[in-house]
Design an enzyme around this catalytic site. Structure first.
Site, PDB file in Angstrom:
ATOM      1  N   TYR A 156     -14.037  -4.458   9.900  1.00  0.00           N
ATOM      2  CA  TYR A 156     -12.724  -3.806   9.785  1.00  0.00           C
ATOM      3  C   TYR A 156     -11.984  -3.877  11.126  1.00  0.00           C
ATOM      4  O   TYR A 156     -10.799  -4.243  11.185  1.00  0.00           O
ATOM      5  CB  TYR A 156     -12.919  -2.347   9.340  1.00  0.00           C
ATOM      6  CG  TYR A 156     -11.660  -1.511   9.384  1.00  0.00           C
ATOM      7  CD1 TYR A 156     -10.665  -1.675   8.424  1.00  0.00           C
ATOM      8  CD2 TYR A 156     -11.457  -0.553  10.386  1.00  0.00           C
ATOM      9  CE1 TYR A 156      -9.500  -0.901   8.459  1.00  0.00           C
ATOM     10  CE2 TYR A 156     -10.309   0.215  10.426  1.00  0.00           C
ATOM     11  CZ  TYR A 156      -9.329   0.048   9.465  1.00  0.00           C
ATOM     12  OH  TYR A 156      -8.183   0.819   9.513  1.00  0.00           O
ATOM     13  N   ALA A 157     -12.695  -3.550  12.207  1.00  0.00           N
ATOM     14  CA  ALA A 157     -12.077  -3.591  13.538  1.00  0.00           C
ATOM     15  C   ALA A 157     -11.653  -5.019  13.875  1.00  0.00           C
ATOM     16  O   ALA A 157     -10.571  -5.246  14.434  1.00  0.00           O
ATOM     17  CB  ALA A 157     -13.065  -3.064  14.584  1.00  0.00           C
ATOM     18  N   ALA A 158     -12.501  -5.980  13.523  1.00  0.00           N
ATOM     19  CA  ALA A 158     -12.179  -7.387  13.804  1.00  0.00           C
ATOM     20  C   ALA A 158     -10.930  -7.819  13.041  1.00  0.00           C
ATOM     21  O   ALA A 158     -10.057  -8.515  13.576  1.00  0.00           O
ATOM     22  CB  ALA A 158     -13.370  -8.273  13.437  1.00  0.00           C
ATOM     23  N   ALA A 159     -10.844  -7.394  11.786  1.00  0.00           N
ATOM     24  CA  ALA A 159      -9.676  -7.758  10.975  1.00  0.00           C
ATOM     25  C   ALA A 159      -8.393  -7.148  11.552  1.00  0.00           C
ATOM     26  O   ALA A 159      -7.350  -7.805  11.626  1.00  0.00           O
ATOM     27  CB  ALA A 159      -9.879  -7.293   9.532  1.00  0.00           C
ATOM     28  N   LYS A 160      -8.485  -5.890  11.998  1.00  0.00           N
ATOM     29  CA  LYS A 160      -7.293  -5.226  12.555  1.00  0.00           C
ATOM     30  C   LYS A 160      -6.897  -5.842  13.906  1.00  0.00           C
ATOM     31  O   LYS A 160      -5.712  -5.953  14.224  1.00  0.00           O
ATOM     32  CB  LYS A 160      -7.541  -3.726  12.697  1.00  0.00           C
ATOM     33  CG  LYS A 160      -7.606  -2.981  11.361  1.00  0.00           C
ATOM     34  CD  LYS A 160      -6.295  -3.073  10.584  1.00  0.00           C
ATOM     35  CE  LYS A 160      -6.222  -2.059   9.454  1.00  0.00           C
ATOM     36  NZ  LYS A 160      -5.010  -2.183   8.636  1.00  0.00           N
TER      37      LYS A 160
ATOM     38  N   SER B  67      -4.949  -0.652  13.648  1.00  0.00           N
ATOM     39  CA  SER B  67      -5.841   0.509  13.777  1.00  0.00           C
ATOM     40  C   SER B  67      -6.324   0.622  15.209  1.00  0.00           C
ATOM     41  O   SER B  67      -6.489  -0.399  15.903  1.00  0.00           O
ATOM     42  CB  SER B  67      -7.052   0.350  12.864  1.00  0.00           C
ATOM     43  OG  SER B  67      -8.037   1.330  13.180  1.00  0.00           O
TER      44      SER B  67
ATOM     45  N   GLY C 284       0.835  -1.210   0.000  1.00  0.00           N
ATOM     46  CA  GLY C 284       0.000   0.000   0.000  1.00  0.00           C
ATOM     47  C   GLY C 284       0.862   1.251   0.000  1.00  0.00           C
ATOM     48  O   GLY C 284       0.454   2.297   0.506  1.00  0.00           O
TER      49      GLY C 284
ATOM     50  N   ASN D 205       1.179  -2.605   5.305  1.00  0.00           N
ATOM     51  CA  ASN D 205       0.342  -1.410   5.491  1.00  0.00           C
ATOM     52  C   ASN D 205      -0.940  -1.446   4.665  1.00  0.00           C
ATOM     53  O   ASN D 205      -1.901  -0.749   4.994  1.00  0.00           O
ATOM     54  CB  ASN D 205       1.195  -0.181   5.113  1.00  0.00           C
ATOM     55  CG  ASN D 205       0.364   1.050   4.842  1.00  0.00           C
ATOM     56  OD1 ASN D 205      -0.076   1.732   5.775  1.00  0.00           O
ATOM     57  ND2 ASN D 205       0.119   1.352   3.567  1.00  0.00           N
TER      58      ASN D 205
HETATM   59  N1  LIG Z   1      -6.195   6.929   7.737  1.00  0.00           N
HETATM   60  C1  LIG Z   1      -6.529   6.516   8.936  1.00  0.00           C
HETATM   61  O1  LIG Z   1      -7.152   7.260   9.722  1.00  0.00           O
HETATM   62  C2  LIG Z   1      -6.132   5.150   9.413  1.00  0.00           C
HETATM   63  C3  LIG Z   1      -6.333   4.858  10.774  1.00  0.00           C
HETATM   64  C4  LIG Z   1      -5.962   3.606  11.249  1.00  0.00           C
HETATM   65  C5  LIG Z   1      -5.401   2.668  10.390  1.00  0.00           C
HETATM   66  N2  LIG Z   1      -5.236   2.989   9.068  1.00  0.00           N
HETATM   67  C6  LIG Z   1      -4.633   1.948   8.223  1.00  0.00           C
HETATM   68  O2  LIG Z   1      -3.483   2.481   7.590  1.00  0.00           O
HETATM   69  C7  LIG Z   1      -3.230   1.758   6.393  1.00  0.00           C
HETATM   70  C8  LIG Z   1      -2.997   2.737   5.262  1.00  0.00           C
HETATM   71  O3  LIG Z   1      -4.214   3.452   5.039  1.00  0.00           O
HETATM   72  P1  LIG Z   1      -4.273   4.953   4.531  1.00  0.00           P
HETATM   73  O4  LIG Z   1      -4.999   5.729   5.563  1.00  0.00           O
HETATM   74  O5  LIG Z   1      -2.939   5.417   4.068  1.00  0.00           O
HETATM   75  O6  LIG Z   1      -5.303   4.813   3.314  1.00  0.00           O
HETATM   76  P2  LIG Z   1      -5.056   4.596   1.747  1.00  0.00           P
HETATM   77  O7  LIG Z   1      -4.424   5.818   1.195  1.00  0.00           O
HETATM   78  O8  LIG Z   1      -6.382   4.182   1.199  1.00  0.00           O
HETATM   79  O9  LIG Z   1      -4.018   3.390   1.661  1.00  0.00           O
HETATM   80  C9  LIG Z   1      -4.359   2.044   1.528  1.00  0.00           C
HETATM   81  C10 LIG Z   1      -3.385   1.398   0.559  1.00  0.00           C
HETATM   82  O10 LIG Z   1      -3.597  -0.016   0.523  1.00  0.00           O
HETATM   83  C11 LIG Z   1      -3.464  -0.452  -0.817  1.00  0.00           C
HETATM   84  N3  LIG Z   1      -4.214  -1.708  -0.976  1.00  0.00           N
HETATM   85  C12 LIG Z   1      -5.500  -1.932  -0.621  1.00  0.00           C
HETATM   86  N4  LIG Z   1      -5.865  -3.187  -0.964  1.00  0.00           N
HETATM   87  C13 LIG Z   1      -4.773  -3.770  -1.531  1.00  0.00           C
HETATM   88  C14 LIG Z   1      -4.521  -5.046  -2.105  1.00  0.00           C
HETATM   89  N5  LIG Z   1      -5.477  -5.990  -2.189  1.00  0.00           N
HETATM   90  N6  LIG Z   1      -3.291  -5.306  -2.603  1.00  0.00           N
HETATM   91  C15 LIG Z   1      -2.320  -4.356  -2.550  1.00  0.00           C
HETATM   92  N7  LIG Z   1      -2.505  -3.129  -2.025  1.00  0.00           N
HETATM   93  C16 LIG Z   1      -3.721  -2.825  -1.529  1.00  0.00           C
HETATM   94  C17 LIG Z   1      -4.037   0.702  -1.644  1.00  0.00           C
HETATM   95  O11 LIG Z   1      -3.492   0.748  -2.957  1.00  0.00           O
HETATM   96  P3  LIG Z   1      -4.288   0.182  -4.256  1.00  0.00           P
HETATM   97  O12 LIG Z   1      -5.732   0.613  -4.079  1.00  0.00           O
HETATM   98  O13 LIG Z   1      -3.623   0.840  -5.400  1.00  0.00           O
HETATM   99  O14 LIG Z   1      -4.092  -1.287  -4.219  1.00  0.00           O
HETATM  100  C18 LIG Z   1      -3.553   1.912  -0.861  1.00  0.00           C
HETATM  101  O15 LIG Z   1      -2.300   2.372  -1.337  1.00  0.00           O
HETATM  102  C19 LIG Z   1      -4.442   0.832   6.186  1.00  0.00           C
HETATM  103  O16 LIG Z   1      -4.124  -0.461   6.613  1.00  0.00           O
HETATM  104  C20 LIG Z   1      -5.496   1.444   7.089  1.00  0.00           C
HETATM  105  O17 LIG Z   1      -6.441   0.491   7.514  1.00  0.00           O
HETATM  106  C21 LIG Z   1      -5.583   4.194   8.573  1.00  0.00           C
END
Ligand SMILES: NC(=O)c1ccc[n+]([C@@H]2O[C@H](COP(=O)([O-])OP(=O)(O)OC[C@H]3O[C@@H](n4cnc5c(N)ncnc54)[C@H](OP(=O)(O)O)[C@@H]3O)[C@@H](O)[C@H]2O)c1
Length: 241
Positions: free
Chosen positions: A145-149, A134, A8, A81
């Site tokens: 989502y919460a369960a997966a994390k 998360s 990601g 990530n």
């Molecule tokens: N933003 C928040 O407030 C927050 C809070 C807690 C946790 N998080 C966690 O932080 C991490 C990053 O999230 P973010 O906030 O930066 O959001 P984001 O910009 O949507 O990033 C998620 C990334 O995951 C990639 N991805 C998703 N499914 C995939 C797959 N099947 N194979 C390969 N890549 C995949 C996406 O790229 P593609 O779509 O191009 O594949 C994207 O680059 C996530 O795990 C999210 O759950 C975020």
């Protein structure tokens, strides 16, 4: 120079993590489904510092192909990530099954299978796995989502036990509300922005760089005796556990 893989890594938190490692002189691979996003990250850094690797990590063949591409030399750091929310697409129980399956696939299975595929290639001793969990995985709120994390961090405990004898550490960074990513859609802000900021003790949303700094620390020599932990990066929105 270390070899680092960030899943990601084309957007948001993953991009900030990739850029942080590249800025330290490491060789970084960013993995994701969208080639254009990965290439954009690559284009803003000196040639070869960040390399794109297109793969849908919920697809078994794509995981194997990506692991094969990365396995020519030892890998020092793996950051799991990739993740995020998924939209419900169908009604009824079929829709419930589908949405739970995809959210677990995106947030948990991607990390489990990709790590498994790369495990033998991690540097011993000194390899690092950092999962991005998360705050929802600690306190609930977010259903599947919460369960997966939550599953991701608990899986990390077992992986830490497996890696310990080989000197590999495994930790989970658990962010609170982080803006300027694609997580909440195109404008990078939650519709509940003010309420989420009000939950913090520091009075602001997190940034991708806040999370990247903690990941960089966990991957450093200074964190050599930290393993099997869940580290909250949440501005004080959740205390102490
Ligand atoms: N933003 C928040 O407030 C927050 C809070 C807690 C946790 N998080 C966690 O932080 C991490 C990053 O999230 P973010 O906030 O930066 O959001 P984001 O910009 O949507 O990033 C998620 C990334 O995951 C990639 N991805 C998703 N499914 C995939 C797959 N099947 N194979 C390969 N890549 C995949 C996406 O790229 P593609 O779509 O191009 O594949 C994207 O680059 C996530 O795990 C999210 O759950 C975020």
């Amino acid at each position: 120079m270390r070899r680092v893989v960030v899943t990601g890594g084309g957007t948001g938190i993953g991009r900030a993590i990739a850029e942080r490692f590249a800025g330290q002189g490491d060789e970084v691979f960013v993995v994701g489904r969208r080639k254009d996003r990965l290439e954009q990250v690559s284009a803003t850094t000196p040639e070869g510092a960040i390399r794109p690797l297109v793969a849908d990590l919920s697809n078994e063949e794509a995981v194997l192909r990506a692991a094969e591409e990365l396995s020519d030399k030892p890998l020092d750091v793996l950051v799991n990530n990739a993740g995020g929310l998924v939209a419900r697409e169908k009604d009824g129980l079929a829709g419930t099954f589908d949405v739970h399956r995809r959210v677990i696939e995106r947030n948990l299975l991607t990390a489990m299978t990709f790590t498994e595929a790369l495990w033998e290639h991690l540097t011993r001793p000194g390899g690092r796995v950092v999962n991005i969990g998360s705050i929802a995985g600690q306190r609930g709120g977010g259903g599947g989502y919460a369960a997966a994390k939550a599953g991701l961090s608990v899986w990390g405990f077992d992986l830490a036990a497996k890696g310990g004898p080989d000197g590999i550490t495994v930790n989970t960074v658990s962010p609170g509300y982080v803006q300027d990513t694609e997580f909440f859609g195109e404008n990078g802000r939650s519709a509940r922005h003010d309420g989420l900021v009000a939950q913090t003790l520091l009075g602001r949303a997190g940034t991708p760089a806040d999370v990247a700094a903690t990941v960089a620390f966990l991957a450093s020599d200074d964190a050599a005796w930290i393993t099997g932990q869940v580290i909250g990066v949440n501005g004080g929105a959740l205390l102490g556990r």
